[in-house]
Each structure stands twice: as structure tokens, then as C-alpha cells.
Design a protein around this motif. Structure first.
Motif, PDB file in Angstrom:
ATOM      1  N   PRO A  63       8.768  48.131 -23.162  1.00 39.58           N
ATOM      2  CA  PRO A  63       8.123  48.316 -21.364  1.00 39.58           C
ATOM      3  C   PRO A  63       7.353  49.270 -21.302  1.00 39.58           C
ATOM      4  N   VAL A  64       7.594  50.544 -21.771  1.00 39.01           N
ATOM      5  CA  VAL A  64       7.028  51.776 -21.919  1.00 39.01           C
ATOM      6  C   VAL A  64       5.556  50.968 -22.229  1.00 39.01           C
ATOM      7  N   SER A  65       5.533  50.547 -23.594  1.00 39.15           N
ATOM      8  CA  SER A  65       3.646  50.920 -23.587  1.00 39.15           C
ATOM      9  C   SER A  65       3.150  49.931 -22.576  1.00 39.15           C
ATOM     10  N   PHE A  66       3.973  48.513 -21.945  1.00 38.95           N
ATOM     11  CA  PHE A  66       3.631  48.102 -20.834  1.00 38.95           C
ATOM     12  C   PHE A  66       2.601  48.735 -20.177  1.00 38.95           C
ATOM     13  N   GLY A  67       2.770  50.015 -19.564  1.00 43.54           N
ATOM     14  CA  GLY A  67       2.267  51.125 -18.387  1.00 43.54           C
ATOM     15  C   GLY A  67       0.579  50.753 -19.265  1.00 43.54           C
ATOM     16  N   GLY A  68       0.269  50.995 -19.895  1.00 41.87           N
ATOM     17  CA  GLY A  68      -1.003  50.889 -20.811  1.00 41.87           C
ATOM     18  C   GLY A  68      -1.860  49.185 -19.966  1.00 41.87           C
ATOM     19  N   PHE A  69      -1.020  48.357 -19.405  1.00 40.27           N
ATOM     20  CA  PHE A  69      -1.440  46.785 -19.138  1.00 40.27           C
ATOM     21  C   PHE A  69      -1.999  47.345 -17.908  1.00 40.27           C
ATOM     22  N   LEU A  70      -1.579  48.011 -16.822  1.00 39.94           N
ATOM     23  CA  LEU A  70      -2.394  48.757 -15.393  1.00 39.94           C
ATOM     24  C   LEU A  70      -4.321  48.692 -15.525  1.00 39.94           C
ATOM     25  N   PRO A  71      -4.337  50.020 -16.006  1.00 36.43           N
ATOM     26  CA  PRO A  71      -6.124  50.158 -16.135  1.00 36.43           C
ATOM     27  C   PRO A  71      -5.861  49.385 -17.237  1.00 36.43           C
ATOM     28  N   ILE A 141       8.453  56.255 -10.272  1.00 35.55           N
ATOM     29  CA  ILE A 141       7.410  56.369  -9.046  1.00 35.55           C
ATOM     30  C   ILE A 141       5.601  56.360  -9.297  1.00 35.55           C
ATOM     31  N   VAL A 142       4.847  56.594  -9.792  1.00 33.71           N
ATOM     32  CA  VAL A 142       3.955  56.089 -10.469  1.00 33.71           C
ATOM     33  C   VAL A 142       3.249  54.224 -10.182  1.00 33.71           C
ATOM     34  N   VAL A 143       4.287  53.400 -10.596  1.00 32.18           N
ATOM     35  CA  VAL A 143       4.066  52.524 -10.084  1.00 32.18           C
ATOM     36  C   VAL A 143       4.203  52.059  -9.666  1.00 32.18           C
ATOM     37  N   LEU A 144       4.858  52.126  -8.364  1.00 29.60           N
ATOM     38  CA  LEU A 144       5.508  52.083  -7.219  1.00 29.60           C
ATOM     39  C   LEU A 144       3.787  52.649  -6.030  1.00 29.60           C
ATOM     40  N   VAL A 145       3.388  54.182  -6.632  1.00 28.92           N
ATOM     41  CA  VAL A 145       2.145  54.272  -6.089  1.00 28.92           C
ATOM     42  C   VAL A 145       0.787  53.026  -5.996  1.00 28.92           C
ATOM     43  N   TYR A 146       0.664  52.908  -7.503  1.00 23.55           N
ATOM     44  CA  TYR A 146      -0.303  51.713  -8.414  1.00 23.55           C
ATOM     45  C   TYR A 146      -0.559  50.388  -6.986  1.00 23.55           C
ATOM     46  N   MET A 147       1.309  50.475  -6.639  1.00 24.47           N
ATOM     47  CA  MET A 147       2.048  48.860  -5.810  1.00 24.47           C
ATOM     48  C   MET A 147       0.850  49.646  -4.114  1.00 24.47           C
ATOM     49  N   VAL A 148       1.246  50.228  -3.735  1.00 27.18           N
ATOM     50  CA  VAL A 148       0.067  50.919  -2.832  1.00 27.18           C
ATOM     51  C   VAL A 148      -0.950  50.975  -2.344  1.00 27.18           C
ATOM     52  N   GLY A 149      -1.500  50.924  -3.407  1.00 28.88           N
ATOM     53  CA  GLY A 149      -3.428  50.884  -3.442  1.00 28.88           C
ATOM     54  C   GLY A 149      -3.324  49.579  -3.800  1.00 28.88           C
ATOM     55  N   ALA A 150      -2.607  48.291  -4.807  1.00 31.76           N
ATOM     56  CA  ALA A 150      -3.032  47.373  -4.513  1.00 31.76           C
ATOM     57  C   ALA A 150      -3.082  46.510  -3.206  1.00 31.76           C
ATOM     58  N   ILE A 151      -2.310  47.304  -2.478  1.00 32.40           N
ATOM     59  CA  ILE A 151      -1.541  46.645  -1.044  1.00 32.40           C
ATOM     60  C   ILE A 151      -3.207  46.511  -0.688  1.00 32.40           C
ATOM     61  N   ILE A 152      -3.866  48.074  -0.198  1.00 34.14           N
ATOM     62  CA  ILE A 152      -4.696  48.521   0.527  1.00 34.14           C
ATOM     63  C   ILE A 152      -6.076  47.465  -0.284  1.00 34.14           C
ATOM     64  N   GLN A 153      -5.920  47.730  -1.345  1.00 34.53           N
ATOM     65  CA  GLN A 153      -6.987  46.604  -1.451  1.00 34.53           C
ATOM     66  C   GLN A 153      -7.448  44.614  -1.577  1.00 34.53           C
ATOM     67  N   CYS A 235      -1.479  42.121  -9.932  1.00 34.55           N
ATOM     68  CA  CYS A 235      -1.019  43.705  -9.768  1.00 34.55           C
ATOM     69  C   CYS A 235       0.432  44.075  -9.913  1.00 34.55           C
ATOM     70  N   PHE A 236       1.283  43.003  -8.515  1.00 36.78           N
ATOM     71  CA  PHE A 236       2.977  43.181  -8.166  1.00 36.78           C
ATOM     72  C   PHE A 236       3.241  42.721  -9.379  1.00 36.78           C
ATOM     73  N   LEU A 237       3.132  41.880 -10.227  1.00 38.19           N
ATOM     74  CA  LEU A 237       3.781  40.919 -11.209  1.00 38.19           C
ATOM     75  C   LEU A 237       3.982  41.594 -12.754  1.00 38.19           C
ATOM     76  N   TRP A 238       3.361  42.653 -12.308  1.00 38.87           N
ATOM     77  CA  TRP A 238       2.988  43.575 -13.995  1.00 38.87           C
ATOM     78  C   TRP A 238       4.100  44.604 -13.846  1.00 38.87           C
ATOM     79  N   ALA A 239       3.793  45.365 -12.322  1.00 40.83           N
ATOM     80  CA  ALA A 239       4.504  46.395 -11.794  1.00 40.83           C
ATOM     81  C   ALA A 239       6.191  45.778 -11.855  1.00 40.83           C
ATOM     82  N   LEU A 240       6.541  45.126 -11.667  1.00 41.85           N
ATOM     83  CA  LEU A 240       8.341  44.371 -11.179  1.00 41.85           C
ATOM     84  C   LEU A 240       8.018  44.456 -13.123  1.00 41.85           C
ATOM     85  N   ILE A 241       7.536  44.103 -14.381  1.00 42.65           N
ATOM     86  CA  ILE A 241       8.012  43.929 -15.342  1.00 42.65           C
ATOM     87  C   ILE A 241       8.448  45.472 -16.123  1.00 42.65           C
TER      88      ILE A 241
END
Length: 574
Positions: A63-71, A141-153, A235-241
Motif C-alpha cells: 500500500p505504501v509503494s502504491f503511491g508511485g501509481f499516482l504520478p 494528507i498529500v493523497v487528499l490534496v491529489y484528489m482536490v486537484g483531480a476534482i478541479i481537472q 484517480c479517486f479509486l487509486w487514492a482510496l486504495i
């Protein structure tokens, strides 16, 4: 939250307190995962693990390494967006002469580069959270920021600047993950598996790229905004994981000990290694971390100026981190992906989406090899081999592109034979990159810095990675449009510099704990002799034991039963 005053007082009490470690209790029974042995004297052998033990460790760290999935996901879907008609209609310009929408070189460059700018800023801005709130909460926290960016896009409609703002915020979160996730992985991973576990981060980057390609391939035939909104919405699914995964992952024992939570630190060490918190080996690991933390506290509070300390060798490590992350982009990997469509068109593959999937598949499966071998052959050998192999591929690739691909000029048909040869070397190049530099660059940065300045050092180093990705992503369309395949020779020069730097300045750290790596740097061991360096705790009588265990290269083909054996195997086969 507690006030700053109370927090400062708490920190002072922790610093002044005498840290006590309870005497290790005798182990009453086996837990089914390991079989511990206590050797004669004070040396405690690390837990021996079977297949179930390895599998459990990797599942806890995944689950920690899954952070690489986002970029990775962003790279994959963005590569498809720039070719989608509806995306160009919403965020591009209209050309009256052709009656079509298009993305200018500037806008296309910014589309790729804005994400990199966000990542660069996010890594620096959010790294501090790891020291104040803990690694796990900081990642949430940084994953929540990522989700905010996805909402704006996803809510953007005909406003390219809104989409770009969302892209920057989206990048802030992904950039934070690129620092915090390797940091946590390096601190909870057993030392003999640290390279492979940190490599999982890069494996998920490639997995994200691959699935991103598949996503836009599946939505490319839609004639409305679903073309690009569905991939962004996923993106929201990946963030939730990731958020759910943080509930299962143990906190960094080094962070816990820095906060005076010694018992929780032992529980964390025990959980990742699947042994009892009262196991003697767990107590020994905690003692080593405590010694390191106390030694760093004696040097005073951490500050940004500590990054420039020559006495503690932190400056040298900062320069290494910056250059390794810079070289990661100057390998030319993004150049190959940029020119992939052009090369594959020369042999009849005109669908750019199919081209991307082919390259993404090679990239993903090659990284799996790195996860399997990096803790057996070492960091230096991986990087040196990778630089040399990529250099050879790039020379051949660029030379064929310049001399043979268009024998009768750019406007004439291309040579199919030359195109086939370039495809082969493109795939071999990606294999060499994905199995060496792509994951190992993150490993080097994650394990080099002492915990006192780790968040600062990693954030600065990783920021240079994203900065160079911005520069290459923005300027490559202009450069390739001017000098075409000659651009490859620029990367050849960079690869030569990479090989020389690794050989003369990067020490080998395979099989060493983070505290032992600190001693390696402090002793000033020459990098080309570092593979034979033995930590002080293993010198003396243990050398005779090591000498009698030489069994040749066949031992490398087996999984080591313990971190100490992994170190011994590496030293003996050098």
C-alpha cells in the motif's frame, strides 16, 4: 492539536530523557513465520523467513509503494489526452485553415510540464509533515490534496487554465507521495529486502503508466468528454486504495523513537517482521535505532543548514541525491516515449495508443526484474550496467535514426528495416532503464540521508527530478522539431557522465541497515572499495566465520534467510 509551546516542551523532555530499552525476553514458542536463533555471545541472528514471511512483508509494504501509481497514472493518461479529439476541442485552439482543433507546442509542453512543477513543489512543501505528523498521516494528507486537484481537472470545461491549475495541485499531491512513500518504505523494510521494497514504488509507477495507456485506449472512441473525464475520475479509486492501506501499514520505527514512543517502535518492527515485540532480535534493532537517534540529537535540532554540513558528510550525500535524481531524467527515457509513435509508424503501427501500450508493457515487466535482483547484485552494479547498456542503445538508436531511417529524405518513405532495428533497441533501452536506474535512483535517495535531515534531503533531491522532467517535457517538442534524432547524442554524453559519477562517488549499501550506512559515510570509505566494507558490529571474530562460508556465485541464486546472510553473500562474491 497541541500548542507550539507544549510541543516544544515535549521535544525538550524527550531529548533530555534517558532512553531505556527493556531487556529482551526469552522467546517461548515459534510463531510459524520465523525460527530465531541466539548465537554465542551478544550477536543475535536475524529472523529466518520462509515463503510466507516474504509474502507477508511485501503485502504490508505494497500500500505504501502504491503511491508511485499516482504520478505513473498521470503520465499514462496525459500521453493519450494530447491525441484525443474531444480533449483538443475543450482545451486546444481552432485552426481555420484546416477546420480542426489542435494543441500548440507551448500548450502541449505546459500540459506535461505543469504536473512536474506541482510535483517539485509538493515534495518540498509536504516533506515537513513526515517529521511533525508521522509518515502515514502525511501520506494521507498529500493523497487528499491529489484528489482536490483531480476534482478541479474533471470539472473543467473549455477553460484550459482551470485544467492547468488542477494539474498543478494534482502534482502537489503526487510529488508529496514521491518523497514520503519511499521514505516510509526505507524505514520499515528489513535491510536485506530494502532495495526490492523501495523498488516497488517504481514498479507501481510503471504499472500506473501501463494502466493509464490502457484506460485512454479504452475511452478513445467516445465522442464526448467521457474520453478524458473517465480516466481522470479513476484517480479517486487509486487514492482510496492508498488511504485504506495506511490503516494497515506500521508507522516508521525511527519516527516513533524520535518521538519517545519506544514501545510502539518495537511493535512496528515486530509487525513488519512477523515476530513478537519481545523477541531479542526486535530489541536489538530498536537499540541500534535509539543509538542513531541519540547521536543525532547530540548535534542539535535539525535545520536546513545541516544539509550543507561537510563534517557529517551530509552535503556529499545531498549532491549525490540531486545528481542521481537529475541523471534519472537525463537518461533520455522520456525522449524514447516522445519519439515512440514516430518510430513505430515507420513499420506500419500507425495507432499511437497501441504504440504506448507496447512500450508500457516492456517498462512494467522490466521493473519486476529490478525488484527481484537489486538486493542480490547491489546498487552500484545496477547503475553502472544500466548506464553502459543505455549508452550503447542510444548510440545505435540515434545513429540509425540519423543515417538510415529516411535514406531519401524526411519527406520520402522510411526504411522498414531501419525502423525494425530502432524498435528493437527502443525496447532493449527501456528494459535497461526500467531494470536499473528507474528504481535504484529512488533507493539511493531513500537510504542515504540520516533520519535527522532525511525529509529535507529527500525533498530537495526529488525536486530536481521533477524540475528536469519539466524542462525535458516542455522543451523536447521544440528540440526534436529542430535537430530530430541528433537529440539522442545529447543523452549519450549524459550517460557517460552518469557512469563516471557512479563509479567514483556512489558507495555500495546493499545489506546494510540505515544506521550502518551512516557509519559507512562517516568512515569515508572509497566508493569502489565500499562493497567489501564490513560494519563495526560485524568485525573481528565474525570475519573468520564469513571466510568459512564461501560458496561461490551459486549462493546468489538463493533467497537469503536473513539480512546478515545477504550482506555476507554480497561481500564474499565481490
Amino acid at each position: 492539536m497541541p500548542s507550539e509551546k507544549s510541543s516544544a516542551g515535549s521535544n525538550t523532555e524527550i531529548q533530555n530523557a534517558s532512553i531505556q530499552v527493556e531487556p529482551p525476553a526469552k522467546k517461548e514458542s515459534s510463531d510459524g513465520f520465523y525460527d530465531n536463533e541466539v548465537l554465542n555471545g551478544d550477536t543475535i541472528e536475524a529472523p529466518k523467513r520462509g515463503l510466507l514471511g516474504y509474502l507477508t512483508i511485501y503485502l504490508l509494504c505494497y500500500p505504501v509503494s502504491f503511491g508511485g501509481f499516482l504520478p505513473g497514472w498521470d503520465s499514462g493518461i496525459t500521453a493519450g489526452f494530447i491525441n484525443m479529439d474531444n480533449f483538443k476541442m475543450n482545451f486546444g485552439s481552432y485552426k481555420h485553415s484546416t477546420g480542426e482543433y489542435y494543441l500548440s507546442n507551448v500548450r502541449m509542453g505546459l500540459l506535461v510540464a505543469m504536473f512536474s512543477i506541482g510535483c517539485s513543489l509538493g515534495g518540498v512543501a509536504f516533506a515537513r509533515l513526515a517529521d511533525t505528523l508521522g509518515r502515514r498521516l502525511a501520506i494521507v494528507i498529500v493523497v487528499l490534496v491529489y484528489m482536490v486537484g483531480a476534482i478541479i481537472q474533471i470539472s473543467s470545461n473549455h477553460k484550459w487554465y482551470q485544467y492547468f491549475v488542477g494539474k498543478i495541485i494534482y502534482g502537489l499531491g503526487a510529488g508529496g507521495c514521491s518523497v514520503l512513500c519511499p521514505m516510509l518504505l526505507s524505514e520499515i523494510a528489513p535491510k536485506d529486502l530494502r532495495g526490492g521494497l523501495v523498488s516497488l514504488f517504481q514498479l507501481n509507477v510503471t504499472f500506473g503508466i501501463f494502466l493509464g495507456y490502457c484506460s485512454v485506449y479504452g475511452t478513445r472512441k467516445y465522442d464526448n468528454t467521457a474520453q478524458w473525464r473517465i480516466p481522470v475520475g479513476l484517480c479517486f479509486l487509486w487514492a482510496l486504495i492508498i488511504i485504506i492501506g495506511m490503516l494497515l501499514v506500521p508507522e516508521s520505527p525511527r519516527y516513533l523513537i524520535e518521538r519517545g514512543k519506544n514501545e510502539e517502535a518495537r511493535i512496528s518492527i515486530a509487525k513488519i517482521n512477523m515476530v513478537s515485540p519481545e523477541d531479542p532480535w526486535v530489541h536489538r534493532q530498536a537499540e541500534e535505532i535509539i543509538v542513531g537517534v541519540v547521536a543525532q540529537r547530540e548535534q542539535g535540532e535539525a535545520s536546513w543548514k545541516d544539509l550543507f554540513s561537510v563534517k557529517t558528510k551530509v552535503l556529499q550525500r545531498l549532491i549525490t541525491g540531486i545528481l542521481i535524481q537529475t541523471f534519472l531524467q537525463l537518461t533520455g527515457e522520456n525522449y524514447f516515449f516522445f519519439y515512440g509513435t514516430t518510430i513505430f509508424k515507420s513499420v506500419g503501427l500507425t495507432d499511437g495508443f497501441e504504440t504506448s501500450i507496447i512500450l508500457g508493457t516492456v517498462n512494467f515487466f522490466s521493473t519486476i526484474i529490478a525488484v527481484m535482483v537489486v538486493d542480490k547484485i547491489g546498487r552500484r552494479k545496477c547503475l553502472l550496467f544500466g548506464a553502459a547498456a543505455m549508452m550503447a542503445c542510444m548510440v545505435i538508436f540515434a545513429s540509425i535514426g540519423v543515417k538510415c531511417l529516411y535514406p531519401h529524405g524526411q519527406n520520402a518513405p522510411s526504411s522498414k528495416g531501419a525502423g525494425n532495428a530502432m524498435i528493437v533497441f527502443t525496447c532493449f533501452y527501456i528494459f535497461c532503464f526500467a531494470s536499473t536506474w528507474a528504481p535504484v535512483a529512488y533507493i539511493v535517495v531513500a537510504e542515504s540521508f540520516p533520519s535527522k535531515v532525511k525529509s529535507k534531503g529527500m525533498s530537495i533531491s526529488t525536486a530536481f527530478n521533477w524540475l528536469w522532467q519539466f524542462l525535458i517535457g516542455f522543451f523536447t517538442p521544440f528540440i526534436t522539431g529542430s535537430i530530430h534524432f541528433y537529440y539522442g547524442y545529447v543523452f549519450v554524453g549524459c550517460l557517460v557522465a552518469m557512469f563516471l559519477y557512479v563509479f567514483f562517488f556512489l558507495p555500495e549499501t546493499i545489506g546494510l541497515s540505515l544506521e550502518e550506512i551512516q557509519l559507512l559515510y562517516e568512515e569515508g570509505v572509497k566508493p569502489w572499495k565500499s562493497a567489501s566494507w564490513v560494519p563495526p558490529s560485524k568485525r573481528g571474530g565474525s570475519s573468520e566465520k564469513i571466510e568459512t562460508q564461501k560458496k561461490g556465485w551459486k549462493k546468489l541464486l538463493k533467497f537469503p534467510k536473513s539480512p546478515d546472510q545477504a550482506l555476507s553473500v554480497h561481500n564474499l562474491t565481490e
